[in-house]
Design a protein around this motif. Structure first.
Motif, PDB file in Angstrom:
ATOM      1  N   GLY A  23      11.576  32.089  -2.881  1.00  0.00           N
ATOM      2  CA  GLY A  23      13.029  32.144  -3.007  1.00  0.00           C
ATOM      3  C   GLY A  23      13.539  33.554  -3.218  1.00  0.00           C
ATOM      4  O   GLY A  23      14.560  33.963  -2.630  1.00  0.00           O
ATOM      5  N   PHE A  24      12.830  34.320  -4.037  1.00  0.00           N
ATOM      6  CA  PHE A  24      13.229  35.701  -4.299  1.00  0.00           C
ATOM      7  C   PHE A  24      13.118  36.538  -3.024  1.00  0.00           C
ATOM      8  O   PHE A  24      13.986  37.357  -2.721  1.00  0.00           O
ATOM      9  CB  PHE A  24      12.346  36.285  -5.399  1.00  0.00           C
ATOM     10  N   LEU A  25      12.046  36.319  -2.247  1.00  0.00           N
ATOM     11  CA  LEU A  25      11.861  37.042  -1.000  1.00  0.00           C
ATOM     12  C   LEU A  25      12.968  36.708  -0.010  1.00  0.00           C
ATOM     13  O   LEU A  25      13.493  37.598   0.671  1.00  0.00           O
ATOM     14  CB  LEU A  25      10.489  36.714  -0.408  1.00  0.00           C
ATOM     15  N   LEU A  26      13.322  35.435   0.081  1.00  0.00           N
ATOM     16  CA  LEU A  26      14.393  35.021   0.976  1.00  0.00           C
ATOM     17  C   LEU A  26      15.706  35.682   0.585  1.00  0.00           C
ATOM     18  O   LEU A  26      16.478  36.138   1.453  1.00  0.00           O
ATOM     19  CB  LEU A  26      14.534  33.499   0.954  1.00  0.00           C
ATOM     20  N   TRP A  27      15.965  35.770  -0.722  1.00  0.00           N
ATOM     21  CA  TRP A  27      17.191  36.428  -1.191  1.00  0.00           C
ATOM     22  C   TRP A  27      17.206  37.901  -0.795  1.00  0.00           C
ATOM     23  O   TRP A  27      18.240  38.431  -0.371  1.00  0.00           O
ATOM     24  CB  TRP A  27      17.289  36.282  -2.707  1.00  0.00           C
ATOM     25  N   LEU A  28      16.059  38.570  -0.899  1.00  0.00           N
ATOM     26  CA  LEU A  28      15.985  39.971  -0.495  1.00  0.00           C
ATOM     27  C   LEU A  28      16.217  40.137   1.002  1.00  0.00           C
ATOM     28  O   LEU A  28      16.855  41.101   1.448  1.00  0.00           O
ATOM     29  CB  LEU A  28      14.622  40.555  -0.871  1.00  0.00           C
ATOM     30  N   ARG A 137      12.855  47.649 -17.515  1.00  0.00           N
ATOM     31  CA  ARG A 137      13.002  47.839 -16.071  1.00  0.00           C
ATOM     32  C   ARG A 137      11.639  47.907 -15.394  1.00  0.00           C
ATOM     33  O   ARG A 137      11.453  47.368 -14.301  1.00  0.00           O
ATOM     34  CB  ARG A 137      13.787  49.120 -15.787  1.00  0.00           C
ATOM     35  N   LEU A 138      10.696  48.563 -16.048  1.00  0.00           N
ATOM     36  CA  LEU A 138       9.349  48.653 -15.498  1.00  0.00           C
ATOM     37  C   LEU A 138       8.757  47.259 -15.299  1.00  0.00           C
ATOM     38  O   LEU A 138       8.200  46.947 -14.234  1.00  0.00           O
ATOM     39  CB  LEU A 138       8.470  49.480 -16.440  1.00  0.00           C
ATOM     40  N   LEU A 139       8.878  46.416 -16.313  1.00  0.00           N
ATOM     41  CA  LEU A 139       8.349  45.053 -16.216  1.00  0.00           C
ATOM     42  C   LEU A 139       9.097  44.247 -15.169  1.00  0.00           C
ATOM     43  O   LEU A 139       8.487  43.478 -14.413  1.00  0.00           O
ATOM     44  CB  LEU A 139       8.442  44.370 -17.586  1.00  0.00           C
ATOM     45  N   ARG A 140      10.404  44.435 -15.078  1.00  0.00           N
ATOM     46  CA  ARG A 140      11.192  43.699 -14.090  1.00  0.00           C
ATOM     47  C   ARG A 140      10.787  44.076 -12.665  1.00  0.00           C
ATOM     48  O   ARG A 140      10.630  43.202 -11.809  1.00  0.00           O
ATOM     49  CB  ARG A 140      12.680  43.982 -14.314  1.00  0.00           C
ATOM     50  N   TYR A 141      10.616  45.371 -12.404  1.00  0.00           N
ATOM     51  CA  TYR A 141      10.202  45.812 -11.076  1.00  0.00           C
ATOM     52  C   TYR A 141       8.790  45.312 -10.742  1.00  0.00           C
ATOM     53  O   TYR A 141       8.517  44.908  -9.608  1.00  0.00           O
ATOM     54  CB  TYR A 141      10.223  47.342 -10.993  1.00  0.00           C
ATOM     55  N   ALA A 142       7.895  45.350 -11.725  1.00  0.00           N
ATOM     56  CA  ALA A 142       6.522  44.906 -11.480  1.00  0.00           C
ATOM     57  C   ALA A 142       6.478  43.409 -11.201  1.00  0.00           C
ATOM     58  O   ALA A 142       5.770  42.956 -10.286  1.00  0.00           O
ATOM     59  CB  ALA A 142       5.633  45.251 -12.677  1.00  0.00           C
ATOM     60  N   LEU A 143       7.215  42.626 -11.973  1.00  0.00           N
ATOM     61  CA  LEU A 143       7.257  41.179 -11.743  1.00  0.00           C
ATOM     62  C   LEU A 143       7.897  40.857 -10.392  1.00  0.00           C
ATOM     63  O   LEU A 143       7.441  39.947  -9.683  1.00  0.00           O
ATOM     64  CB  LEU A 143       8.030  40.490 -12.866  1.00  0.00           C
ATOM     65  N   GLY A 144       8.930  41.604 -10.029  1.00  0.00           N
ATOM     66  CA  GLY A 144       9.558  41.409  -8.728  1.00  0.00           C
ATOM     67  C   GLY A 144       8.593  41.694  -7.595  1.00  0.00           C
ATOM     68  O   GLY A 144       8.560  40.971  -6.590  1.00  0.00           O
ATOM     69  N   THR A 145       7.786  42.743  -7.757  1.00  0.00           N
ATOM     70  CA  THR A 145       6.786  43.067  -6.739  1.00  0.00           C
ATOM     71  C   THR A 145       5.763  41.955  -6.610  1.00  0.00           C
ATOM     72  O   THR A 145       5.372  41.572  -5.501  1.00  0.00           O
ATOM     73  CB  THR A 145       6.076  44.389  -7.095  1.00  0.00           C
ATOM     74  N   LEU A 146       5.317  41.405  -7.740  1.00  0.00           N
ATOM     75  CA  LEU A 146       4.364  40.291  -7.714  1.00  0.00           C
ATOM     76  C   LEU A 146       4.959  39.078  -7.018  1.00  0.00           C
ATOM     77  O   LEU A 146       4.302  38.436  -6.191  1.00  0.00           O
ATOM     78  CB  LEU A 146       3.953  39.933  -9.141  1.00  0.00           C
ATOM     79  N   LEU A 147       6.216  38.769  -7.319  1.00  0.00           N
ATOM     80  CA  LEU A 147       6.860  37.601  -6.719  1.00  0.00           C
ATOM     81  C   LEU A 147       6.995  37.749  -5.202  1.00  0.00           C
ATOM     82  O   LEU A 147       6.826  36.782  -4.463  1.00  0.00           O
ATOM     83  CB  LEU A 147       8.239  37.375  -7.356  1.00  0.00           C
ATOM     84  N   ALA A 149       5.005  39.627  -3.326  1.00  0.00           N
ATOM     85  CA  ALA A 149       3.663  39.690  -2.743  1.00  0.00           C
ATOM     86  C   ALA A 149       3.029  38.309  -2.605  1.00  0.00           C
ATOM     87  O   ALA A 149       2.329  38.043  -1.615  1.00  0.00           O
ATOM     88  CB  ALA A 149       2.768  40.592  -3.589  1.00  0.00           C
ATOM     89  N   LEU A 150       3.243  37.416  -3.576  1.00  0.00           N
ATOM     90  CA  LEU A 150       2.518  36.139  -3.576  1.00  0.00           C
ATOM     91  C   LEU A 150       2.754  35.296  -2.325  1.00  0.00           C
ATOM     92  O   LEU A 150       1.793  34.882  -1.669  1.00  0.00           O
ATOM     93  CB  LEU A 150       2.854  35.353  -4.842  1.00  0.00           C
ATOM     94  N   PRO A 151       3.998  34.981  -1.949  1.00  0.00           N
ATOM     95  CA  PRO A 151       4.169  34.160  -0.737  1.00  0.00           C
ATOM     96  C   PRO A 151       3.742  34.892   0.530  1.00  0.00           C
ATOM     97  O   PRO A 151       3.181  34.282   1.447  1.00  0.00           O
ATOM     98  CB  PRO A 151       5.675  33.846  -0.723  1.00  0.00           C
ATOM     99  N   VAL A 152       3.996  36.201   0.596  1.00  0.00           N
ATOM    100  CA  VAL A 152       3.610  36.972   1.782  1.00  0.00           C
ATOM    101  C   VAL A 152       2.099  36.946   1.963  1.00  0.00           C
ATOM    102  O   VAL A 152       1.580  36.660   3.047  1.00  0.00           O
ATOM    103  CB  VAL A 152       4.110  38.425   1.665  1.00  0.00           C
ATOM    104  N   LEU A 153       1.363  37.223   0.894  1.00  0.00           N
ATOM    105  CA  LEU A 153      -0.090  37.300   0.996  1.00  0.00           C
ATOM    106  C   LEU A 153      -0.723  35.913   1.136  1.00  0.00           C
ATOM    107  O   LEU A 153      -1.788  35.778   1.747  1.00  0.00           O
ATOM    108  CB  LEU A 153      -0.667  38.019  -0.220  1.00  0.00           C
ATOM    109  N   THR A 154      -0.081  34.883   0.585  1.00  0.00           N
ATOM    110  CA  THR A 154      -0.610  33.526   0.753  1.00  0.00           C
ATOM    111  C   THR A 154      -0.581  33.114   2.219  1.00  0.00           C
ATOM    112  O   THR A 154      -1.579  32.638   2.771  1.00  0.00           O
ATOM    113  CB  THR A 154       0.204  32.534  -0.089  1.00  0.00           C
ATOM    114  N   VAL A 155       0.572  33.287   2.861  1.00  0.00           N
ATOM    115  CA  VAL A 155       0.689  32.943   4.284  1.00  0.00           C
ATOM    116  C   VAL A 155      -0.227  33.827   5.121  1.00  0.00           C
ATOM    117  O   VAL A 155      -0.917  33.344   6.039  1.00  0.00           O
ATOM    118  CB  VAL A 155       2.154  33.082   4.746  1.00  0.00           C
TER     119      VAL A 155
END
Length: 290
Positions: A23-28, A137-147, A149-155
């Motif tokens: 969902g986050f990726l779609l929003w981006l 902000r550091l944690l927010r950016y890192a969590l956003g990157t993980l979110l 990455a997960l669907p992209v790398l899964t597919v």
């Protein structure tokens, strides 16, 4: 198959991260302003280093990693044979030696560089300070990157694994997954977690993002830097099944590094990704993957 309460909780967490990330990726993707913010921003500071100096840094880094690992292997190897959880102990000690040696090489480079300049009565160009990010902000950016990455790398992993099987190439995951499953000692597992979630992300981000990506980025531009650093990152792990997903992960980490200018963001995102991979192993979800 996952069956215990703890495993089912981990499965629920992984599903939440995966679908939340989708969902986050779609929003981006539909938000042009956010796409421009991340793809149109270069917050990296210029690295005043010549090609010979960069090659010297690379030599120090890899020589340090392999030399320290070889020393640990020579000293500890004979004592590990036949030990309970031998594979886990080897992964911890040899991994700690390798990544610790890399970090030592990274620390040695600026010292030798200053000494070389001092011999000619000069000083190396000062490093420009990187942007400072607050921890929230550091944690927010890192969590956003993980979110993201997960669907992209899964597919991507599903398609890549199918392609490997069709081509008759090995599609087995890295040996460390089996090691984590088989290790019984909590102390050894803690040591492996230290290597996987602290030492490896720190050393690999310094090499591939703060070093290789930034150097090529300012010499040849973004896309050559993404391709070279990502491919090298995938090759380093020495596994066909993980090559393409890890190469793409390296590119995503490079993009967030460029957008924020802080190496701490990809280090933390890398650490969270490795931790998430270990949680997948512990939850039993790896048994359901190709």
């Amino acid at each position: 198959m996952p069956n215990g309460p703890a495993q089912l909780s981990l499965v629920a967490l992984e599903m939440t991260l995966l679908f939340g990330g989708a969902g986050f990726l779609l929003w981006l993707l539909v938000n042009a302003r956010q796409r421009q913010r991340w793809l149109g921003t270069n917050a990296l500071t210029y690295w005043e280093v010549s090609i010979p100096e960069f090659l010297m840094a690379a030599m120090l880094v890899f020589a340090g990693g392999f030399m320290v690992q070889a020393a640990v292997h020579s000293l500890a190897g004979p004592h590990l044979a036949g030990q309970a959880d031998q594979a886990g102990l080897e992964l911890f000690l040899y991994g700690a030696g390798f990544h610790g040696g890399i970090l030592g090489g990274c620390s040695l480079f600026p010292l030798l560089r200053r000494r070389l300049y001092a011999e000619y009565g000069s000083q190396p160009p000062p490093l420009r300070a990187a942007p400072t990010l607050a921890w929230d902000r550091l944690l927010r950016y890192a969590l956003g990157t993980l979110l993201v990455a997960l669907p992209v790398l899964t597919v991507l992993s599903l398609g890549w694994t199918a392609g490997l099987r069709a081509a008759g190439l090995p599609d087995q995951p890295q040996d460390l997954i089996g090691v984590f499953i088989e290790t019984r000692s909590p102390l050894v597992v803690t040591g492996m977690l230290l290597v996987a979630c602290v030492l490896a992300p720190l050393s690999e981000e310094l090499i591939f993002r703060a070093g290789l990506y930034r150097f090529i980025r300012q010499k040849l531009g973004r896309w050559p830097a993404l391709l070279v650093s990502g491919v090298c990152f995938g090759i380093l792990h020495g596994n066909w099944a993980g090559f393409l997903p890890l190469a793409v992960l390296g590119m995503l980490l490079a993009l967030v590094y460029e957008a924020t200018g802080s190496i701490r963001v990809p280090v933390l995102a890398h650490s969270l990704f490795n931790l998430n991979t270990i949680l997948i192993v512990l939850s039993g979800l790896h048994d359901l993957s190709p």
